[in-house]
Design a protein around this motif. Structure first.
Motif, PDB file in Angstrom:
ATOM      1  N   LEU A   1      46.279  22.863  13.637  1.00 28.17           N
ATOM      2  CA  LEU A   1      44.934  23.449  13.562  1.00 28.17           C
ATOM      3  C   LEU A   1      44.394  23.858  14.929  1.00 28.17           C
ATOM      4  CD1 LEU A   1      42.476  23.746  11.404  1.00 28.17           C
ATOM      5  CD2 LEU A   1      41.524  21.923  12.784  1.00 28.17           C
TER       6      LEU A   1
ATOM      7  N   LEU B   1      38.315  31.374  14.803  1.00 30.40           N
ATOM      8  CA  LEU B   1      39.006  31.070  13.554  1.00 30.40           C
ATOM      9  C   LEU B   1      38.708  29.626  13.125  1.00 30.40           C
ATOM     10  CD1 LEU B   1      40.754  32.533  11.629  1.00 30.40           C
ATOM     11  CD2 LEU B   1      42.745  32.031  13.036  1.00 30.40           C
TER      12      LEU B   1
ATOM     13  N   ASP C   1      35.509  29.622  11.442  1.00 36.35           N
ATOM     14  CA  ASP C   1      35.607  30.099  10.051  1.00 36.35           C
ATOM     15  C   ASP C   1      36.064  28.966   9.137  1.00 36.35           C
ATOM     16  OD1 ASP C   1      34.845  32.625  10.767  1.00 36.35           O
ATOM     17  OD2 ASP C   1      36.874  33.437  10.884  1.00 36.35           O
ATOM     18  N   ILE C   2      37.007  28.170   9.609  1.00 37.13           N
ATOM     19  CA  ILE C   2      37.518  27.056   8.791  1.00 37.13           C
ATOM     20  C   ILE C   2      36.466  25.949   8.678  1.00 37.13           C
ATOM     21  CG2 ILE C   2      39.278  25.226   8.672  1.00 37.13           C
ATOM     22  CD1 ILE C   2      41.160  27.326  10.109  1.00 37.13           C
TER      23      ILE C   2
ATOM     24  N   LEU D   1      33.854  26.212   6.143  1.00 31.13           N
ATOM     25  CA  LEU D   1      34.270  25.955   4.760  1.00 31.13           C
ATOM     26  C   LEU D   1      34.506  24.461   4.506  1.00 31.13           C
ATOM     27  CD1 LEU D   1      36.695  28.985   4.557  1.00 31.13           C
ATOM     28  CD2 LEU D   1      34.586  28.743   3.239  1.00 31.13           C
ATOM     29  N   CYS D   2      34.281  23.660   5.525  1.00 30.54           N
ATOM     30  CA  CYS D   2      34.469  22.207   5.377  1.00 30.54           C
ATOM     31  C   CYS D   2      33.126  21.563   5.019  1.00 30.54           C
ATOM     32  CB  CYS D   2      34.959  21.599   6.685  1.00 30.54           C
ATOM     33  SG  CYS D   2      36.651  22.035   7.083  1.00 30.54           S
ATOM     34  N   ASP D   3      33.190  20.517   4.189  1.00 28.99           N
ATOM     35  CA  ASP D   3      31.952  19.796   3.869  1.00 28.99           C
ATOM     36  C   ASP D   3      31.699  18.726   4.936  1.00 28.99           C
ATOM     37  OD1 ASP D   3      33.266  17.346   3.241  1.00 28.99           O
ATOM     38  OD2 ASP D   3      33.713  18.064   1.241  1.00 28.99           O
TER      39      ASP D   3
ATOM     40  N   GLN E   1      34.433  16.068   5.457  1.00 24.03           N
ATOM     41  CA  GLN E   1      35.616  16.553   6.179  1.00 24.03           C
ATOM     42  C   GLN E   1      35.311  16.671   7.684  1.00 24.03           C
ATOM     43  OE1 GLN E   1      35.823  19.983   3.472  1.00 24.03           O
ATOM     44  NE2 GLN E   1      38.031  19.690   3.460  1.00 24.03           N
TER      45      GLN E   1
ATOM     46  N   CYS F   1      35.108  13.182   9.335  1.00 20.82           N
ATOM     47  CA  CYS F   1      36.436  12.577   9.507  1.00 20.82           C
ATOM     48  C   CYS F   1      37.215  13.312  10.602  1.00 20.82           C
ATOM     49  CB  CYS F   1      37.218  12.589   8.196  1.00 20.82           C
ATOM     50  SG  CYS F   1      36.569  11.411   7.008  1.00 20.82           S
ATOM     51  N   LEU F   2      37.081  14.650  10.628  1.00 20.84           N
ATOM     52  CA  LEU F   2      37.760  15.419  11.670  1.00 20.84           C
ATOM     53  C   LEU F   2      37.244  15.019  13.053  1.00 20.84           C
ATOM     54  CD1 LEU F   2      39.666  17.745  12.474  1.00 20.84           C
ATOM     55  CD2 LEU F   2      37.754  19.318  12.145  1.00 20.84           C
TER      56      LEU F   2
ATOM     57  N   TYR G   1      25.152  15.115   1.193  1.00 20.67           N
ATOM     58  CA  TYR G   1      26.302  14.255   1.495  1.00 20.67           C
ATOM     59  C   TYR G   1      25.772  13.006   2.180  1.00 20.67           C
ATOM     60  CZ  TYR G   1      29.358  18.036   0.141  1.00 20.67           C
ATOM     61  OH  TYR G   1      29.997  19.006  -0.591  1.00 20.67           O
TER      62      TYR G   1
END
Lengths: 319, 188
Positions: A5, A12, A15-16, A19-21, A24, A27-28, A66
């Motif tokens: 990643l 980019l 962009d990803i 789209l993550c909640d 996510q 945790c990332l 959340y």
């Protein structure tokens, strides 16, 4: 099949991440310092945080919530569940709640609501300083009537330095010697026990909705206010004013009318705000600004004297 | 460049079709362009399909190539693997002139190619396909713990990052020292 990643260019990654909640993203962010930096640089959707000083944080956007709650059991870390109370819930290692909150601020850059409810004066003053230093936007501040935080009155000057955009609510009764002057107003203020909010402040207030309870403002003050309101260009934002206090009485006039002020003619009229339908007045009197803007005023006396004023045309005349 | 010419795997015709005689107005024959990737294999793609790519669309706008000129001047994308370009071309053909649905079932499924596909799609500026690909990347870590995410997205630990940084600094220092020595040698 894994993919590298962090080799993606920053735009980019953004962009990803969009789209993550929040689960996510959280945790990332726990993977490494580099992922934390990548999230900050790439950007996410505009998730907003709510924090009350305890071991629970909510990230919300467009009605999606959340919920992050603390657990001391490592086996439960990062477990997600849906339960009777929450649609989305994740248990995370919490430790010191304010430190966790600061960690979240590294991922989510908007605070929807900071509730001065639990924690110490020192913790909140540190948190507020942190928010100021990081230029974090705060939409709402909420101070309940019985916060567990001591010396909340001493927090007010520090809160003043925050960039509060939407609403400042304070239900707490401060000591009688308390004085406070807002440096900048959010869109709305709701102040209970508002003895410290005097006519000078009201005359300078830029809010679109003002709600003052247990106010000391008197008929003379309100007359002064309306004289100013009637001038073209004054109070351009104001849509709703609600004052409740014992100094609203029938001893002197407001706009040359001795209260109570209400429309006794038939047909009866009800005016309501299109967005805030609960901000409505039945049987108000119309007053007009020099530039033609219409306002609707009602002053009631009795056990709980109150003044309601709405700047809007009637939307639901009752016959 | 290889002279291999490969037709697209989609329904796109190899040659422009002629308009049916019964049509009220004569159809304008579809124009085609040619692209190739790192493997030099040429793909023939219609202008309609290429409209998905903002980059290529910008390149071919007002170009006015004849079929021969287009054939003789394929657009080279040397930074894109041939099989990835094939996937992209296939997707563009499948979605030619159609509104793209919110969930795309025609998205290439090979996970092992996803990284290169995302980079290619990003480079070619194919907005809808990029959104699908990014969604697929994001979905890879749905419901995963930090440890699992680190594996799926090949994220080094802080210690590994620090070691890599040290190594890079050491290498840069050595290279700089080598250059200095070479410059000193030249001066003599």
């Amino acid at each position: 099949m894994p993919i590298a990643l962090l080799k993606f260019p920053t735009d980019l990654l953004g962009d990803i991440f969009k789209l993550c909640d929040p689960f996510q993203l959280y945790c990332l962010s726990k993977c490494s310092k580099r992922t934390q930096r990548s999230i900050q640089l790439g950007g996410t959707k505009k998730w907003k945080l709510s924090f009350r000083g305890r071991n629970a944080i909510v990230a919300s956007l467009d009605g999606l919530h959340y919920n992050f709650g603390g657990t001391e059991d490592p086996d439960e870390y990062f477990e997600t569940q849906k339960n009777w109370r929450f649609d989305n819930y994740m248990t995370i290692p919490f430790g010191e709640p304010f430190d966790v909150f600061f960690g979240f601020l590294g991922i989510f850059r908007i605070v929807e609501e900071l509730d001065v409810a639990f924690g110490s004066f020192e913790q909140f003053s540190k948190a507020i300083r942190e928010l100021i230093d990081r230029h974090i936007e705060i939409e709402r501040i909420w101070i309940g009537c019985t916060p567990k935080v001591e010396k909340v009155d001493k927090l007010m000057p520090i809160l003043n330095q925050l960039n509060i955009t939407q609403k400042f609510s304070c239900l707490k009764k401060f000591p009688s010697e308390f004085r406070h002057q807002f440096d900048k107003y959010p869109n709305r203020i709701l102040l209970h026990h508002s003895f410290w909010f005097n006519i000078s402040q009201l005359l300078e207030c830029t809010c679109d909705r003002i709600d003052l309870r247990e106010s000391i403002l008197s008929n003379q003050d309100m007359d002064m206010f309306f004289q100013k309101w009637k001038r073209p260009g004054s109070f351009p934002n104001l849509r709703w004013l609600h004052i409740a206090g014992e100094n609203i009485d029938d001893k002197s006039s407001i706009l040359e009318i001795i209260p109570p002020i209400l429309n006794v003619n038939n047909p009866r009229v009800e005016v309501a705000d299109r967005l805030y339908k609960h901000d409505n007045i039945v049987d108000p009197v119309r007053i007009t600004k020099a530039d033609g803007t219409e306002g609707w005023l009602k002053v009631e006396l009795g056990s709980w004297p109150e003044l309601k004023f709405l700047v809007l045309n009637p939307i639901a005349p009752n016959t | 460049m290889s002279s291999t010419e490969q037709g697209t795997s989609s329904a796109a015709p190899a040659e422009p079709t002629t308009a049916p005689e019964s049509a009220a107005a004569p159809e304008v024959p579809e124009s085609f362009y040619y692209v190739h990737g790192k493997d030099k294999v040429v793909h023939k793609v219609s202008a309609g399909a290429l409209q998905h790519s903002a980059l290529i669309h910008g390149m071919i706008s007002n170009l006015g190539y004849t079929e021969e000129q287009a054939k003789a001047n394929p657009f080279p994308f040397e930074n894109i693997d041939g099989d990835i370009l094939q996937m992209v071309v296939d997707w563009c053909n499948q979605h030619k002139g159609k509104p793209t649905p919110p969930e795309d079932t025609n998205l290439p499924k090979q996970k092992e190619k996803l990284f290169d596909l995302v980079l290619a799609v990003n480079y070619l500026e194919i907005k809808e396909l990029l959104t699908y690909c990014c969604k697929q990347v994001a979905m890879m870590v749905k419901g995963k713990s930090p440890e699992e995410i680190r594996e799926i997205w090949m994220i080094p630990t802080d210690a590994e990052d620090e070691a890599a940084e040290k190594e890079a600094k050491k290498r840069a220092g050595k290279e700089a020292a080598g250059e200095t020595a070479a410059a000193a040698g030249d001066a003599k």
